[in-house]
Design an enzyme around this catalytic site. Sequence first.
Site, PDB file in Angstrom:
ATOM      1  N   ASP A  97     -44.686 -17.170   7.075  1.00 42.04           N
ATOM      2  CA  ASP A  97     -45.536 -18.351   7.282  1.00 42.04           C
ATOM      3  C   ASP A  97     -46.167 -18.893   6.004  1.00 42.04           C
ATOM      4  O   ASP A  97     -47.237 -19.484   6.029  1.00 42.04           O
ATOM      5  CB  ASP A  97     -46.650 -17.981   8.279  1.00 42.04           C
ATOM      6  N   GLU A 119     -39.543 -13.519  12.049  1.00 43.28           N
ATOM      7  CA  GLU A 119     -40.971 -13.310  12.369  1.00 43.28           C
ATOM      8  C   GLU A 119     -41.560 -14.581  12.992  1.00 43.28           C
ATOM      9  O   GLU A 119     -42.617 -15.087  12.588  1.00 43.28           O
ATOM     10  CB  GLU A 119     -41.781 -12.876  11.145  1.00 43.28           C
ATOM     11  N   GLU A 133     -51.721 -20.528   7.064  1.00 42.82           N
ATOM     12  CA  GLU A 133     -50.493 -19.970   7.641  1.00 42.82           C
ATOM     13  C   GLU A 133     -50.276 -20.359   9.106  1.00 42.82           C
ATOM     14  O   GLU A 133     -49.137 -20.528   9.538  1.00 42.82           O
ATOM     15  CB  GLU A 133     -50.485 -18.442   7.491  1.00 42.82           C
ATOM     16  N   HIS A 203     -56.624 -10.351   0.360  1.00 44.83           N
ATOM     17  CA  HIS A 203     -56.151 -11.511  -0.414  1.00 44.83           C
ATOM     18  C   HIS A 203     -56.259 -12.840   0.319  1.00 44.83           C
ATOM     19  O   HIS A 203     -55.901 -13.882  -0.231  1.00 44.83           O
ATOM     20  CB  HIS A 203     -54.689 -11.299  -0.818  1.00 44.83           C
ATOM     21  N   ARG A 205     -56.863 -16.422   1.861  1.00 40.44           N
ATOM     22  CA  ARG A 205     -57.588 -17.607   1.406  1.00 40.44           C
ATOM     23  C   ARG A 205     -58.873 -17.843   2.192  1.00 40.44           C
ATOM     24  O   ARG A 205     -59.896 -18.221   1.626  1.00 40.44           O
ATOM     25  CB  ARG A 205     -56.709 -18.851   1.559  1.00 40.44           C
ATOM     26  N   HIS A 236     -54.820  -7.566  -5.535  1.00 40.56           N
ATOM     27  CA  HIS A 236     -53.883  -8.706  -5.536  1.00 40.56           C
ATOM     28  C   HIS A 236     -54.109  -9.529  -6.807  1.00 40.56           C
ATOM     29  O   HIS A 236     -55.247  -9.710  -7.231  1.00 40.56           O
ATOM     30  CB  HIS A 236     -54.162  -9.545  -4.282  1.00 40.56           C
TER      31      HIS A 236
END
Length: 372
Positions: A97, A119, A133, A203, A205, A236
């Site tokens: 995604d 997926e 996503e 990680h 957003r 990350h």
Amino acid sequence: MKIKILCVVGTRPEAIKMAPVILALKKEKFAIVRVLATAQHREILDQALNIFGIKIDIDLNAMSKNQSLASLTSKLLLEIDKVMMNEKPNVILVQGDTTTVMTAALSGFYHRIPVGHIEAGLRTYDLSNPFPEEANRIIVSKLAKWHFAPTVSSKNNLLSEKIEETNIFVTGNTVIDSLFFVSNRNNSVNLNKGKKKILVTAHRRENFGEPFLNICKAIRYLADKNLDIEFIYPVHPNPNVYEIAKIELGNHPRITLIAPLDYPEFVAAMMNSYIILTDSGGVQEEAPALGKPVLVMRYETERPEAIKSGAVRLVGPNYENIIREVQRLIDDPLAYRDMAKGTSPYGDGRAASRIVEILRADLVIKQGVPSK
Ligand code: UD1
Ligand code: UDP
């Protein structure tokens, strides 16, 4: 006639989850496999592909430091468009995604090339969590021809969105194929023996800023309080993450900040850990298969199966919740045992071969071309 299949990868998790499909397709006579790396990630994408011995055929080298969604999206749309014109693939495969997935699927649609989505069907039904996503997934589901859903519940999400049932295939998640691929190897990770380990990754957003600060402060509090616990945190490379992690968590005797681990080492670190604290998608799928309790630092998850099985709990990026739930698992062996159940709702390690068989049936057998 051979079928030219363009497998697109952009980030670390796409590489890990697409790898078993690339390796399985490369063994097939009917397929010409081309690997397109947008390189939305650079170091950690290469790190993941290397583990599987996968070479990039076309490299867009798109990553720039602290890239914005709009700059990356516009760059990828233009660059992938050129690849479609040069390569003229018969099929495009995308996984997950990310911005790479959304732009590659849109490009396939513009070029009238069928897209297979690995997926497919994960949903929170909240466009802000995970951001962006959830929107990417919905867009790809509107455009794809084959929807490779990891679970029955992801299939049901697609059915409720009026996707044709004949185009949805429950395959399991390819991440379990990859997990088996590396956990059969002799992995080692250089961790101190003795203390119980809590493995951390973060990680997302939507957690940047205040939520990520809360996460760091909760970890520091727990490390101060529990002298017999050690936190291991492969950070990350996103500057929104590592710059804050360094300030908030650096220089603590029981918090070890390290560079991203190679996949086999990270799997070994999961196996050696007592609890996993994460906001990652893939880790929510892998850890239950290894019997490790996972506390997810998000308010929503598109992976409800392991919540139901008891291996995963949502704690949000919330200071009090993280402290309470970690401490409970440290102090209460029964609560710990309940979570460490070891069920793997996401697959049996054969997802990639199912995907290959579905493509063969549709592209080769139905067209009357001998497959082997
Ligand atoms: C991306 C995906 C997210 C996925 C995550 C996996 C989108 C919108 N987000 O998030 O869905 O869960 O990857 O990790 O597609 N960087 C490096 N080196 C690297 C990788 C990243 O320096 O090898 C830094 C760069 O400064 C880059 C930044 O991280 O600009 C952000 O990368 P990006 O791919 O935009 O977002 P992620 O947060 O990694
Ligand atoms: N991972 C890794 N090394 C690390 C941290 C994670 O190989 O140092 C693997 C992890 O096992 C999982 C994937 O990277 O398969 C998850 O990637 P990430 O958390 O970046 O993305 P998400 O799954 O949230 O999309």
